[in-house]
Design a protein around this motif. Sequence first.
Motif, PDB file in Angstrom:
ATOM      1  N   ARG A  94      37.611  23.991  23.578  1.00 24.04           N
ATOM      2  CA  ARG A  94      38.686  23.827  24.565  1.00 24.04           C
ATOM      3  C   ARG A  94      38.155  23.681  25.984  1.00 24.04           C
ATOM      4  NH1 ARG A  94      43.548  25.240  22.023  1.00 24.04           N
ATOM      5  NH2 ARG A  94      43.194  26.181  19.986  1.00 24.04           N
ATOM      6  N   GLY A 130      35.427  20.998  16.615  1.00 29.74           N
ATOM      7  CA  GLY A 130      36.651  21.720  16.933  1.00 29.74           C
ATOM      8  C   GLY A 130      37.313  22.193  15.661  1.00 29.74           C
ATOM      9  N   ASP A 177      35.837  28.016  19.101  1.00 28.81           N
ATOM     10  CA  ASP A 177      37.130  27.448  19.481  1.00 28.81           C
ATOM     11  C   ASP A 177      37.260  27.402  21.000  1.00 28.81           C
ATOM     12  OD1 ASP A 177      39.991  26.660  18.587  1.00 28.81           O
ATOM     13  OD2 ASP A 177      40.327  28.231  20.093  1.00 28.81           O
TER      14      ASP A 177
END
Length: 454
Positions: free
Chosen positions: A215, A309, A211
């Motif tokens: 990002r 993602g 994760d």
Amino acid sequence: MRHVHIYLIIGALLAVGLFAAPAQAAPVLCEKYGATTVQSGRYVVINNVWGADTAQCIDVNQSGGFTVTQAAHNKPTNGAPASYPAIYAGCHYANCSTGSNLPMQASAGGFGSLRSSVSMTYPSSGTWDAAYDIWFDPTPRTDGQNTGAEIMIWLNKQGSIQPVGSQVGTVNLAGGTWQVWFGNIGWNVISYVRTSATSSLDFAIDTFYADAISRGHAQRSWYLTSVQAGFEPWVGGAGLAVNSFSFGTSGGGTDTTPPSTPGNPVASATTSTGTTLTWGASTDTGGSGLAGYDVLRATGDTFTRVGGGTTTSFTDTGLTPATAYRYRVRARDGAGNLSPESGTVTVTTLSGGGGGSCSVTPTTQNAWDSGYVIQPVTVTSTTARTSWTVTFALPAGHTITGMWNAGYTVSGGTVTVRNLAHNGAIGPGAATSFGYQASRPAGNTQVPAGYTCA
């Protein structure tokens, strides 16, 4: 309000041996930077009073944990915590546990199977957080401060404290919902704060790291150096306890059930250099929770991961105009299990223009050994617009020596052309044009290609 996780006076501490684990594990550690091993060196327990000079003692549990028995801290909650008593696997300032196989690169084949679990007990008094602290470095570092990413996983907190930086999102991972915080204090700090407190957690390390990568705050090429679980007390802290801790390729988890196959991807908003994919969500019944998705792309026979993602959409950019690409999607859970791959969608990028509403047609008017003139470059719009921008790649060694009927900038190898005041407005079905001259190395016959209009 924030905390800063910097361990000070390291060189002096190493010189006097305060980080060296004693041969016989002590039942209680009260030294400021006292450390000992448990389970025959498999884990290291540290007192680690790095942010204060107040007293703190921890009673070490040889089965794999500790209890804070004394903590006289009283730190302002708008600054750093007093300490981080913790148990860990891996290396912390050259004090390494045995058998952890760390450092390990996050791109390594075994990284996805790394798991950890913890069980904790909390007192009703004091101001503190209960958190994992997972460290990554661009190199396989075993000593000194890591400079890649610090992943903090807050299982619980008490009092008016918050992580480094600011909240940037919310995500569902490892069976819970987490606030996501980001800040940089010389390295990236990505914190996950559980919206409903828990006293235990069992998860795959890559659940949270993937994760963070999605990002843009971490990289797959970085190395995992340590996995730590403990507490950051600002006020008090006595009674905080790690009851059990594990780290390894199984971590105490039993989930071997992969997620369901995601829905087949569907492409939209395809341009000459990009496309957006969406697909139906996968579900996970194995207990570790859905961790995210991998998007696979191929132009030949081999599919490779190009992104992913935690959402059911992905925009792929930097593609080649007029080229066919095939995409599939797979899901992964918190235990590292991978779903079967979805069906395939084939996407062919446009030859130029932005989704059909604007197109560019260049014409080579003249060319010679060391240069050329491109005129006209016709910009056509199917809808009314008040401005336009054209981009194209300038081959290596080429230089624009003049442009008319437009302004331009060059960044790297990309030329960005913008309308002037008199030719920005184009009616439906209408066109305008510009031209330019460029030089090129002698003997080079290239001219620019891949024009895109927006």
